[in-house]
Structures are given as C-alpha cells and as structure tokens.
Design an enzyme around this catalytic site. Structure first.
Site, mmCIF file in Angstrom:
data_model
loop_
_atom_site.group_PDB
_atom_site.id
_atom_site.type_symbol
_atom_site.label_atom_id
_atom_site.label_comp_id
_atom_site.label_asym_id
_atom_site.label_seq_id
_atom_site.Cartn_x
_atom_site.Cartn_y
_atom_site.Cartn_z
ATOM 1 N N ASP A 87 0.863 -1.180 0.000
ATOM 2 C CA ASP A 87 0.000 0.000 0.000
ATOM 3 C C ASP A 87 0.900 1.230 0.000
ATOM 4 O O ASP A 87 1.595 1.504 0.992
ATOM 5 C CB ASP A 87 -0.891 -0.028 1.249
ATOM 6 C CG ASP A 87 -1.939 1.071 1.259
ATOM 7 O OD1 ASP A 87 -1.722 2.109 0.610
ATOM 8 O OD2 ASP A 87 -2.966 0.907 1.955
ATOM 9 N N HIS A 88 0.856 1.987 -1.097
ATOM 10 C CA HIS A 88 1.781 3.116 -1.258
ATOM 11 C C HIS A 88 1.446 4.287 -0.332
ATOM 12 O O HIS A 88 2.223 5.232 -0.228
ATOM 13 C CB HIS A 88 1.784 3.587 -2.715
ATOM 14 C CG HIS A 88 3.104 4.159 -3.147
ATOM 15 N ND1 HIS A 88 4.191 4.258 -2.305
ATOM 16 C CD2 HIS A 88 3.513 4.669 -4.336
ATOM 17 C CE1 HIS A 88 5.214 4.800 -2.956
ATOM 18 N NE2 HIS A 88 4.823 5.054 -4.188
ATOM 19 N N ARG A 89 0.306 4.228 0.337
ATOM 20 C CA ARG A 89 -0.012 5.251 1.331
ATOM 21 C C ARG A 89 0.806 5.050 2.597
ATOM 22 O O ARG A 89 1.016 5.996 3.370
ATOM 23 C CB ARG A 89 -1.508 5.216 1.684
ATOM 24 C CG ARG A 89 -2.447 5.556 0.546
ATOM 25 C CD ARG A 89 -3.885 5.291 0.936
ATOM 26 N NE ARG A 89 -4.121 3.893 1.261
ATOM 27 C CZ ARG A 89 -5.292 3.417 1.664
ATOM 28 N NH1 ARG A 89 -6.338 4.221 1.802
ATOM 29 N NH2 ARG A 89 -5.422 2.121 1.945
#
Length: 439
Positions: A411-413
C-alpha cells in the site's frame, strides 16, 4: 427432559451463518458429536456437531435459512419411551420444548434449567447491557452488546450516530456496517461532484445462450465475498508491486535433507513464513494498518501471517499466529494443519482473523510471476511463483542456480519504494542463509 433443543453455538466471531445442508431424517440415530447440519459463514463452511446422543426428531430451520447464535435449529429425543412418555404425547413434548425456546429469549436461566443448554453468547450480551455499577464509561442510552461495541471501536464509529434496528432499538453489527457504507457512499458522491468523475460504466448485459449451450453456476458464499473484497481492495488501495528473484539453491538442498534426517516433510512455504516473520520485526513499517481516520498508523506488536489456500469452495486465508515465537517445525505443523482444515471446510472464523501480512504461493502450480492484491486492512502481501533453474553469472562463469520469483505488493499510502526495496533485499538474503533456519 427427553427432548433436547439444539441451538447455534458461539461461532468464534461470526454472528450470522447460512444453513447449507440438512443431512438427517426423522428417526435417525445420532451419536455425540455427529454432524447435524452444515453452516456457512462469510469465509468457511463448518459441521454443526450434536451436543447429545439420541434419536433425531426434526429440524427447526430450512436449508438456506440465515440463523444467529442462540437460535434453535433441531430437536433430538434423548430418551427411549417410558410410561411417563406415554402419558405425554409427542405433541405435548414439542409444545413444552418450544416454550423453553421462547423463555430463553427473556430468561436465560430457564434454558439452563429446562433444557440443559448453556447460556448463549447472544443471551450473555442481553444481560451485559443491563449490568450496573461496573465502573465502565458506557452511555446508558446506547443499547448495544459487547460485540457491536468492539466492532464500532475498531472502525472508529460513534454509536451515538448509529440507529439500531434490533429488538427495542438494539444496535447490531449490520447497523454499524450500514452506517459506514452510507458515510463512504456520501464521501464518494461528494468527491465525484467536486472532481467531475462520473465513475465506471457497468459491464454490458450479454445473452450468452445465443452463442451456444451455457449453464449458470451459483457462486459460493466464499467466492462472492472474495470477489467483493478483491474489487474493494483493488479500487481503494494504491497498489505498487516490486519484483525480484531469490537464489534458493542451498535452501532447497537443506530443506530436502531435513526429510531424510527427521523423516518429516517441510514445505518451502514454512521457510517463507518464518522469513516474513523475521522481516516484520526488522521492518515494523510493514506490520501496520491505516487507521480509519486516515491520519494515524496502527503499529502491531504481534506477528500473525496469513496463508492463501485454494479450496473447492474458493480462496480462504487461514492465519498462523505468533510466527516470531516458533521454529521451522512448529510453523510446518501449523501450515499443514490449517491447509487441511481449509480444504475440508473446517476452518473457524477465528482462524482467519488477525493477519498482519499475507503469503500467496503459486509455486505448486507454476508461472513466472503475478501481482497479488493486498488483503486489507493489511498493507503488504508477498506473491511467490514456481522456482526455476537458471544460468547465472558468478563473476567468472555461468552456473546453474535455483531461482524463486518474488512479487511484493504494498500500500503506497503506508510504504514507499525504498522501504519495499529493503524488504525484498532482506528477504532474499534470509532465503540464501541456511544457518538462519538451522539455528
């Protein structure tokens, strides 16, 4: 009382289940722990064992019915006919038995006294709502049981805002779910109005029968849930997938030697789970979840690894707990046990909860690689494909090495590319270090 009313037991977190198979007929002899029927939760099917021995009389539910913890589902005659039984016709017994079920809704003690049935989880919730002087800061005007309250806390939902649809305005988990869905729908609607996004066009409706013979196959509950979760996760999480290969030449030799020495088979999956457990300790940013408010991380100080298992009913993910506290043999036992239970449809809901990270291995099937979808609320998943012998350059000559394709989706967040790169490099180093697994 000779007639035993059988109720749905505590299901380890699942409040409602569907009745999918009724296998007994009136007059069948039932032994203790014999299967009465099959229930299916959102994630698994399970046999409902008989709590007593006797003669099966009848079901109190129908196939396809949705039942709750504490619902009456069957009647079993626990005793042979006696003179006393002759004085009380079966019709009177049925009336007496059904009256005990009615009493159970308002007076749990009646169930324990009349039918020898323990107070159900639902009944305990009923009593807990009216406990006074416990010192807990619970609003007295909010009518909800412990499960609903815990669920609301996990989602960050204020129960004051939720309208209960249960008996006497009781707030149910479905009410909380519906509240969250409404809030999210309102947010999406607002975002679309601001951004001008009109959404995705629905797929065209096609009459496939015009092209040839077809058959409509009903999806299992697990398949429907998996499809919904995958679509939600893919659309709501900004996925990035990084690819690499690990040299497992020495590890494979070591793994095969264990079978010769110990006469036990250890799969590569056990080594991968052991390595992931170590990585979550040294890379704690992967052992997090995003808080509902989008402003905080939830850092976990336990290490439970999910293991995707393909079953006839669909994909399920049992969870191996406390991986950091187990050696390769303990993990291997857990892998075999949970995989077998998954394929037999025997997993409990509790055995599929609490994962920190998921491993999805297609090594037994093949392929050069794939991009796995993150299993929210986790923020990472490792996809593993079939190992292959490749010619690699060692600095002077080409040598054959067994290479394992790896695909890390994150998850790039919560994770950036550098963190994911270090994770993969560390994993490759561990898989090449036989001493780590032999110690």
């Amino acid at each position: 009382m000779p007639i035993q009313i059988v109720m749905v037991p505590d299901l380890g977190g699942a409040e409602t289940v569907e009745v999918i198979d009724l296998g007994l007929a009136s007059g069948d002899v039932v032994a203790l722990e014999d299967s009465l029927l099959v229930l299916e939760s959102d994630k698994a099917a399970m046999d409902m064992p008989s709590p007593v021995a006797g003669v099966f009389k009848k079901y109190l539910v129908t196939e396809g019915a949705i039942v709750h913890v504490g619902d009456a589902i069957a009647e079993i005659d626990m005793a042979k006919e006696t003179p006393a039984d002759a004085e009380n016709p079966p019709e009177e017994k049925a009336i007496e038995a059904s009256s005990s079920v009615v009493m159970a809704k308002n007076k749990p003690e009646a169930v324990m006294e009349k039918a020898s049935i323990p107070v159900s989880t639902v009944q305990r919730f009923e009593m807990a709502d009216f406990e006074l002087g416990s010192g807990k800061t619970i609003a007295t005007d909010i009518y909800a049981g412990p499960v609903a309250r815990k669920f609301a806390r996990e989602l960050g939902v204020s129960l004051i805002e939720v309208i209960g649809t249960g008996s006497r305005g009781r707030i149910l988990k479905d009410d909380i779910n519906n509240f969250v869905k409404k809030v999210m729908k309102d947010r999406v609607s607002t975002t679309e109005k601001v951004s001008g996004d009109i959404g995705i066009s629905p797929a065209p409706i096609v009459d496939f029968s015009q092209f040839g013979v077809i058959k409509t196959i009903k999806m299992s509950k697990i398949q429907k849930l998996t499809a919904a979760n995958m679509q939600r996760n893919w659309r709501s999480i900004p996925h990035v997938t990084q690819l690499d290969e690990a040299d497992i030449t020495e590890l494979e030799v070591f793994r095969k030697s264990l079978k010769v020495k110990q006469e036990k088979r250890v799969t590569l999956v056990a080594f991968l789970i052991k390595a992931i457990g170590s990585l979550l300790q040294s890379n704690p940013e992967f052992n997090r979840s995003l808080a509902v408010d989008g402003k905080h991380f939830i850092q976990k100080h336990y290490i439970h690894i999910g293991m995707a298992v393909d079953t006839p009913r669909g994909l399920v993910v049992p969870v191996i707990r406390d991986v950091d506290e187990k050696d390769i043999w303990d993990i291997s036992v857990d892998v075999a046990m949970l995989a077998n239970k998954a394929r037999d449809g025997k997993l409990s809901p509790a055995e599929m909860k609490g994962g920190c990270f998921t491993l999805s291995s297609l090594g037994a099937i093949g392929g050069n690689g794939f991009t796995p979808i993150i299993n929210a609320p986790e923020i990472g998943i490792l996809g593993v494909s079939k190992s292959q012998m490749k010619s690699t350059w060692d600095g002077s000559v080409f040598v054959p090495r067994l290479m394992l394709p790896l695909a890390l989706s994150y998850d790039h967040r919560a994770i950036n590319g550098a963190e994911a790169g270090r994770f993969l490099v560390h994993l490759i180093k561990l898989l090449g270090d036989v001493d780590y697994f032999s110690s």
